[in-house]
Design an enzyme around this catalytic site. Structure first.
Site, PDB file in Angstrom:
ATOM      1  N   ASP A 193       0.873  -1.167   0.000  1.00  0.00           N
ATOM      2  CA  ASP A 193       0.000   0.000   0.000  1.00  0.00           C
ATOM      3  C   ASP A 193       0.917   1.226   0.000  1.00  0.00           C
ATOM      4  O   ASP A 193       2.120   1.110   0.253  1.00  0.00           O
ATOM      5  CB  ASP A 193      -0.898  -0.044   1.239  1.00  0.00           C
ATOM      6  N   ASP A 241      -0.218   5.123   0.966  1.00  0.00           N
ATOM      7  CA  ASP A 241      -0.457   6.176   1.955  1.00  0.00           C
ATOM      8  C   ASP A 241      -0.457   5.619   3.376  1.00  0.00           C
ATOM      9  O   ASP A 241      -1.163   4.654   3.679  1.00  0.00           O
ATOM     10  CB  ASP A 241      -1.783   6.871   1.662  1.00  0.00           C
TER      11      ASP A 241
END
Length: 224
Positions: A8, A10
């Site tokens: 991922d 953020d």
């Protein structure tokens, strides 16, 4: 490439939300109406944190904003955004983690719910070739329409998009001897639950609780 490593973006590789910060950047440089944009951007961010965000509604708000600008203006703004916002947020620990997987010869991808336009240069900065993100629709002239092309790359959508990406490479998920996924968010539990090595990375409280119940490791990259 017998091992798969997924990240991922953020709050996982970055200690910020690149999508939210892009909106704040647009406000700061005067590219959008400050009061109206900040109000909507803050409301969507609060919905995301509460787990109530409608991903299509948010993405089409963000993509509609992008569609207002000519491509050359977007490119100039994004270069400024990378220099002023993203580069100062990049931490050596996150770069090192990605580099370890790349150096080991793993197949590496960043998979993010944030739109492709915002995140493609960030993935490149991390040295990652493969990048799965929400795709903006473009018209026959190559102009952004402000709409989402296909389905969001969030929650269960990350699983769908990962399988589609691997199918295009002729590398089905089951062909890897091991798979890692690093994420901070409870929204990513569907993908975390199917890899052989889920890693709750800088986890939210909800994900940390779930990870402990499942015996998943917790990793904190930003404790400097």
């Amino acid at each position: 490439m017998n091992k798969l490593a997924l990240f991922d973006l953020d709050h996982t590789l970055l200690p910020i939300d690149s999508d939210y910060e892009w909106g704040q950047f647009l406000v700061r440089i005067g590219a959008v109406d400050a009061r109206a944009y900040a109000r909507r951007n803050d409301a969507f961010f609060a919905q995301y944190q509460a787990g109530t965000l409608d991903p299509v509604e948010y993405l089409e708000f963000a993509l509609g904003t992008l569609a207002r600008f000519a491509r050359r203006d977007l490119a100039a703004m994004h270069a400024q955004y990378m220099e002023e916002v993203i580069e100062p947020a990049i931490r050596p620990a996150a770069l090192d983690l990605v580099r370890r997987h790349l150096d080991a010869g793993d197949l590496v991808a960043i998979i993010t719910a944030t739109n492709h336009y915002i995140t493609a240069p960030i993935a490149k900065r991390f040295g990652v070739e493969h990048h799965i993100a929400a795709m903006p629709e473009v018209d026959s002239a190559g102009k952004l329409t402000g709409k989402l092309a296909g389905t969001p790359t969030s929650g269960p959508g990350k699983v769908v998009h990962m399988h589609a990406w691997l199918a295009a490479l002729d590398r089905p998920f089951g062909s890897f001897e091991s798979s890692h996924f690093y994420s901070d968010s409870h929204n990513d539990i569907p993908l975390l639950s199917i890899v052989s090595h889920p890693v709750a990375t800088n986890p939210s409280a909800a994900l940390a609780m779930h990870a402990r119940s499942q015996g998943w490791p917790l990793l904190h990259l930003f404790n400097d």
